[in-house]
Design a protein around this motif. Structure first.
Motif, PDB file in Angstrom:
ATOM      1  N   VAL A   1       0.848  -1.215   0.000  1.00 54.27           N
ATOM      2  CA  VAL A   1       0.000   0.000   0.000  1.00 54.27           C
ATOM      3  C   VAL A   1       0.879   1.260   0.000  1.00 54.27           C
ATOM      4  CG1 VAL A   1      -2.050  -1.110   0.958  1.00 54.27           C
ATOM      5  CG2 VAL A   1      -0.454  -0.021   2.531  1.00 54.27           C
ATOM      6  N   ALA A   2       1.908   1.257  -0.850  1.00 60.59           N
ATOM      7  CA  ALA A   2       2.896   2.335  -0.850  1.00 60.59           C
ATOM      8  C   ALA A   2       2.360   3.634  -1.451  1.00 60.59           C
ATOM      9  CB  ALA A   2       4.145   1.889  -1.613  1.00 60.59           C
ATOM     10  N   PHE A   3       1.249   3.550  -2.162  1.00 63.99           N
ATOM     11  CA  PHE A   3       0.706   4.760  -2.780  1.00 63.99           C
ATOM     12  C   PHE A   3      -0.632   5.149  -2.162  1.00 63.99           C
ATOM     13  CE2 PHE A   3       3.452   2.621  -5.788  1.00 63.99           C
ATOM     14  CZ  PHE A   3       4.292   3.644  -6.173  1.00 63.99           C
ATOM     15  N   GLU A   4      -1.437   4.157  -1.888  1.00 61.39           N
ATOM     16  CA  GLU A   4      -2.740   4.415  -1.276  1.00 61.39           C
ATOM     17  C   GLU A   4      -3.144   3.197  -0.472  1.00 61.39           C
ATOM     18  OE1 GLU A   4      -5.619   6.469  -3.751  1.00 61.39           O
ATOM     19  OE2 GLU A   4      -7.251   5.320  -2.835  1.00 61.39           O
ATOM     20  N   CYS A   5      -3.688   3.455   0.701  1.00 59.81           N
ATOM     21  CA  CYS A   5      -4.173   2.399   1.589  1.00 59.81           C
ATOM     22  C   CYS A   5      -5.695   2.394   1.509  1.00 59.81           C
ATOM     23  CB  CYS A   5      -3.704   2.696   3.016  1.00 59.81           C
ATOM     24  SG  CYS A   5      -4.498   1.663   4.269  1.00 59.81           S
ATOM     25  N   PRO A   6      -6.310   1.209   1.448  1.00 60.41           N
ATOM     26  CA  PRO A   6      -7.781   1.186   1.362  1.00 60.41           C
ATOM     27  C   PRO A   6      -8.449   1.745   2.618  1.00 60.41           C
ATOM     28  CG  PRO A   6      -6.897  -1.038   1.625  1.00 60.41           C
ATOM     29  CD  PRO A   6      -5.722  -0.134   1.408  1.00 60.41           C
ATOM     30  N   PHE A   7      -7.694   1.819   3.715  1.00 65.32           N
ATOM     31  CA  PHE A   7      -8.272   2.309   4.971  1.00 65.32           C
ATOM     32  C   PHE A   7      -7.832   3.735   5.299  1.00 65.32           C
ATOM     33  CE2 PHE A   7      -7.494  -2.305   5.230  1.00 65.32           C
ATOM     34  CZ  PHE A   7      -8.817  -2.729   5.169  1.00 65.32           C
ATOM     35  N   GLU A   8      -6.591   4.079   4.989  1.00 70.75           N
ATOM     36  CA  GLU A   8      -6.066   5.391   5.375  1.00 70.75           C
ATOM     37  C   GLU A   8      -5.905   6.359   4.210  1.00 70.75           C
ATOM     38  OE1 GLU A   8      -2.702   5.275   8.016  1.00 70.75           O
ATOM     39  OE2 GLU A   8      -3.477   3.545   9.118  1.00 70.75           O
ATOM     40  N   GLY A   9      -6.191   5.920   2.996  1.00 66.47           N
ATOM     41  CA  GLY A   9      -6.085   6.814   1.830  1.00 66.47           C
ATOM     42  C   GLY A   9      -4.659   7.021   1.357  1.00 66.47           C
ATOM     43  N   ARG A  10      -4.438   8.159   0.718  1.00 70.16           N
ATOM     44  CA  ARG A  10      -3.135   8.473   0.148  1.00 70.16           C
ATOM     45  C   ARG A  10      -2.005   8.332   1.170  1.00 70.16           C
ATOM     46  NH1 ARG A  10      -2.152  11.395  -4.716  1.00 70.16           N
ATOM     47  NH2 ARG A  10      -3.816  10.735  -6.126  1.00 70.16           N
ATOM     48  N   VAL A  11      -0.899   7.773   0.716  1.00 70.39           N
ATOM     49  CA  VAL A  11       0.255   7.577   1.590  1.00 70.39           C
ATOM     50  C   VAL A  11       1.329   8.608   1.241  1.00 70.39           C
ATOM     51  CG1 VAL A  11       2.117   5.970   2.179  1.00 70.39           C
ATOM     52  CG2 VAL A  11      -0.225   5.130   1.915  1.00 70.39           C
ATOM     53  N   ASP A  12       1.871   9.243   2.240  1.00 68.36           N
ATOM     54  CA  ASP A  12       2.934  10.225   2.062  1.00 68.36           C
ATOM     55  C   ASP A  12       4.207   9.515   1.560  1.00 68.36           C
ATOM     56  OD1 ASP A  12       4.927  12.109   2.293  1.00 68.36           O
ATOM     57  OD2 ASP A  12       4.361  12.757   4.319  1.00 68.36           O
ATOM     58  N   PRO A  13       4.753   9.961   0.430  1.00 68.81           N
ATOM     59  CA  PRO A  13       5.988   9.324  -0.072  1.00 68.81           C
ATOM     60  C   PRO A  13       7.107   9.275   0.968  1.00 68.81           C
ATOM     61  CG  PRO A  13       5.105  10.812  -1.744  1.00 68.81           C
ATOM     62  CD  PRO A  13       4.268  11.005  -0.506  1.00 68.81           C
ATOM     63  N   GLU A  14       7.143  10.245   1.882  1.00 67.05           N
ATOM     64  CA  GLU A  14       8.175  10.241   2.931  1.00 67.05           C
ATOM     65  C   GLU A  14       8.055   9.006   3.816  1.00 67.05           C
ATOM     66  OE1 GLU A  14      10.674  12.211   3.284  1.00 67.05           O
ATOM     67  OE2 GLU A  14      10.177  14.077   2.242  1.00 67.05           O
TER      68      GLU A  14
END
Lengths: 307, 307
Positions: A140-153
């Protein structure tokens, strides 16, 4: 330039199928993939056969793998017990999965993000000591089904953590097929300069049809290894909305067309897609499959199962 | 950055359908597309209705177009007679097609490459004099079904010729869906520095599943206009193996996801795909359609034909 195509159908693909294949059938699929030129392959996982009956008997499967000096077979393991089972069965390459959001880990394996990172780091460290390659998936390096967008950092932080622990490779995984080329560039521009593109691989799903666009962006940033699943077999049973590994035939056709060398003829994958369909009883085939099948039938004289 | 999505379904899409739509049905489709936010649209062609009965009555259709001050409607014309019919019907934007190989022109319209270039140049020159925008398609710009790979220098030569004649835009067209991102970069790297990316558009087919990868490469080179066809409607009836315009919903979803502005919500295209299916009686939908339709049903309460 040689680009590695890592076939994940026999693990990531089969584990989500309604039909559980026999070890014989799994071995047949793996052998046919290797005969078609696949040299990197995730063959199975060492997980609870109660939780994932599709992967029962992976120890037996590893005992039957051919061409072990020319093919890099990997086994997915969820924990140290899995690592021990895998290496006892002869696996020299072990994959661990670190989802980079807390909720995904809790929903998926009932551990916190930190606990999962500790488990994966311990396996990577032990692998380094014991001469076993441990590859770390950053899921889920780009988007998590539960938490949404993932920060690239966040992705970069865990990539460094797994690298420091001794992981031989870091696989940036778009587990739910939500990434786009702009995001791919953002994540890679953070990670490539520090860790090097040769240490990275990318795993894309084609849920929204963007997998090949994402691969194009990653190639542009120097990444030279990609996961793919024959015929698009599979998905992730634990991730809502996660269907559709990018199809091996699509990835090979794209990369070869771009003038890169995969060592695989995409037409040789046509009978493989049909074999996977027969074994799993589901309709398969990537975006290019209709065209490839036409080409295959044209060049192989219409002999549907020949070649 | 704003990126223009030029809808070609009502012309390029419908002209290859087995079912010939009434002018009423065509006008309904065009209006629905405009209502969904489409601002660039190839509405029809002024060709022989004997050769292409699907396009008969395009003059009548042009008389019925709405929002003509906000929507850029184009008409395809094969020759000067077509140009006259189109402009007499009110078209202010006219498209001409110059296939960049000799065999393609001879097979397609029974003219040599030079003869076709002369016809297109004469239309572009007249358009410039009369205040009509003439857009020049450079067809089979990557691969010709008869002559194979096309030298990028050839594409550049004809791009300059059409530019010199007064064409307002040059549309690099992968008529048979054989292009790959490496080729796209090669062609654009020759043309963009001299003519400017803002003068260019790209037309990709998704035959081998690479259209979005090609668009990604073109965006990277500054191109900000792309052809697309709702639901992937169409193909080119004169080109062997040419199926599958890239679907509008796929292009919009990709570009929006990348942070570009198309002015269109991809979910608004879901009912459009269904309308196009109903009108043409064929199954449509791009690579992202299954996912988009799920999202649409989720956010629109399962009202299948709702707004």
């Amino acid at each position: 330039m040689y680009v590695r195509v890592n076939e994940v159908g026999p693990r990531d693909g089969l584990q989500s199928q309604g039909k559980t294949l026999t070890v014989d059938a799994r071995a047949q699929l793996v052998k046919a993939l290797v005969d078609a030129g696949i040299r990197y392959l995730e063959a199975g996982s060492f997980v609870s056969s109660k939780a994932v009956p599709q992967m029962a008997g992976t120890d037996e499967l590893f005992g039957r793998l051919s061409d072990i000096n020319h093919v890099r077979y990997a086994a997915l393991v969820p924990n140290m017990r899995g690592y021990e089972l895998a290496t006892a069965s002869g696996a020299r390459v072990v994959n661990v999965v670190l989802s980079v959001t807390d909720t995904m880990n809790r929903k998926n394996i009932r551990l916190s993000l930190d606990e999962t990172a500790d488990v994966c780091a311990a396996i990577a460290e032990r692998g380094r000591r014991e001469g076993i390659e441990v590859q770390a998936y950053l899921a889920v390096a780009f988007e998590c089904p539960f938490e949404g967008r993932v920060d690239p950092e966040v992705v970069a932080t865990f990539a460094h953590r797994m690298n420091d622990a001794g992981a031989s490779k870091l696989i940036i995984a778009d587990t739910i097929g939500a990434a786009n080329p702009t995001q791919v560039r953002q994540v890679l521009d953070l990670i490539v300069p520090e860790l090097g593109a040769e240490r990275l691989s990318c795993h894309f799903h084609d849920t929204r049809g963007m997998a090949l666009a994402n691969i194009t962006a990653a190639v542009d940033r120097g990444v030279a290894e990609f996961d793919a699943s024959i015929g698009g077999l599979g998905g992730c049973p634990f991730s809502p909305g996660a269907t559709g590994n990018v199809a091996t035939e699509d990835v090979v056709l794209l990369l070869n067309s771009m003038g890169l060398d995969t060592g695989i003829d995409p037409l040789d994958l046509v009978p493989l897609v049909r074999l996977a369909e027969e074994l799993t009883c589901v309709t398969l085939g990537g975006k290019s499959f209709r065209w490839l099948a036409q080409e295959y039938n044209r060049t192989h004289g219409g002999d549907r199962h020949g070649g």
